[in-house]
Design an enzyme around this catalytic site. Sequence first.
Site, PDB file in Angstrom:
ATOM      1  CD  GLU A   1      -3.165  -1.203   2.214  1.00 12.23           C
ATOM      2  OE1 GLU A   1      -2.675  -0.127   3.511  1.00 12.23           O
ATOM      3  OE2 GLU A   1      -3.991  -1.822   2.564  1.00 12.23           O
TER       4      GLU A   1
ATOM      5  CG  ASN B   1      -5.641  -2.652  -4.236  1.00  8.60           C
ATOM      6  OD1 ASN B   1      -5.341  -3.414  -4.719  1.00  8.60           O
ATOM      7  ND2 ASN B   1      -5.137  -2.713  -2.751  1.00  8.60           N
TER       8      ASN B   1
ATOM      9  CE1 TYR C   1     -10.870  -4.742  -1.263  1.00 11.34           C
ATOM     10  CE2 TYR C   1     -11.506  -6.776  -0.539  1.00 11.34           C
ATOM     11  CZ  TYR C   1     -11.220  -5.735  -0.525  1.00 11.34           C
ATOM     12  OH  TYR C   1      -9.643  -5.448   0.344  1.00 11.34           O
TER      13      TYR C   1
END
Lengths: 189, 186
Positions: B29, B149, B156
């Site tokens: 990240e 991302n 998701y």
Amino acid sequence: MEPSYVIRKATKGDCQQIVQLIKVTLRKELASFEKRKEHVKMTPEVLQRDGFGDHPYFHCLVAEISGDAQATQPTENTGGDNSKGSDTKLIGYALYYFTYSTFKGRMVYLEDIYVCPDFRGHGIGTKMWKQVGKTALDTGCCRMQWTVLDWNKRAKDFYSRMGAWDITNGEGWHLYQLDQKDLAKLDQS
Amino acid sequence: MEPSYVIRKATKGDCQQIVQLIKELASFEKRKEHVKMTPEVLQRDGFGDHPYFHCLVAELPGATQDKATKSAEHTARDTGKVPDSKIIGYALYFSSYDTHNGRAVYLEDIYVCPDFRGQGIGTKMWKQVGKMALDNGCCRMRWAVLDWNKQAIEFYAKMGGWDVTNGKGYHLYQLDQADLAKLAQS
């Protein structure tokens, strides 16, 4: 005359009034979603079960006004039923819970903070905010987080005054959700 | 042959390896300098009478020398021994609350070491957290994702998640510890 009020921890007996205030906050949000069909499923019984057991899901402060204009220091209600013959009334609440950052540790998440429109401008929201912030500090929390709707200018101004920043705009964080019906589908897949 | 793995509840003894994986996630990240977490803090906060979080781990029984990842190398260097088993993923979550609908779950992190992706480990951990949320009467599961991302966003979407920030206009706000302290003194 300035209304006198106390800010104290919520008790089981407050849940009926807190649910009434929760319903008002949903009506405000729904104002911008004309086609949404949502209603508040929360009940005083559920709020009592989840907030006042051995492992509470949340903590709550309430702002209460009384008929006694001389009331000064906040005093804790030891469990009396506010709905029976009391001349006190809840005019705000702040509901929060502890969360966790794997990078930095304990955090507080402020789920709701609300003051009835008739009682705004007296610093009640600010006082509740500070009290939650102090709890966060005293518990060793690294930060406090919450969400705000992008059209809610009044709330954004309030938060900026408190020193907060928008991490969605600032760092690109988006909040995602899986609803209960999709959790059920996932379970069956 | 696919290596076997187990997904189980984390224990105190896993904290050192979990912190290594947290640092790997942070590197990805681009926020590694933000990590202050230590195994001792994770143990204190996750394994007491009132834990701040719950955690699943994905574990490979037995060291896998041919698929050694940076995690195993760090652990070996720090402890002086190669672990008998290796944690190759984790999912950390906690209870939250929706004042309209009640109990909810927040998934703070879900991570699988790159070498072990593509085997359904992340999906399996995700489903296990989802099942626990359902069994506990939760109305929803939430989490946050960085807008760049793409890999996570696709995962998701496959899991049925939707973007509440784009869909409803919710922005995440934060008050850092230094500003909490200023507020307390004001």
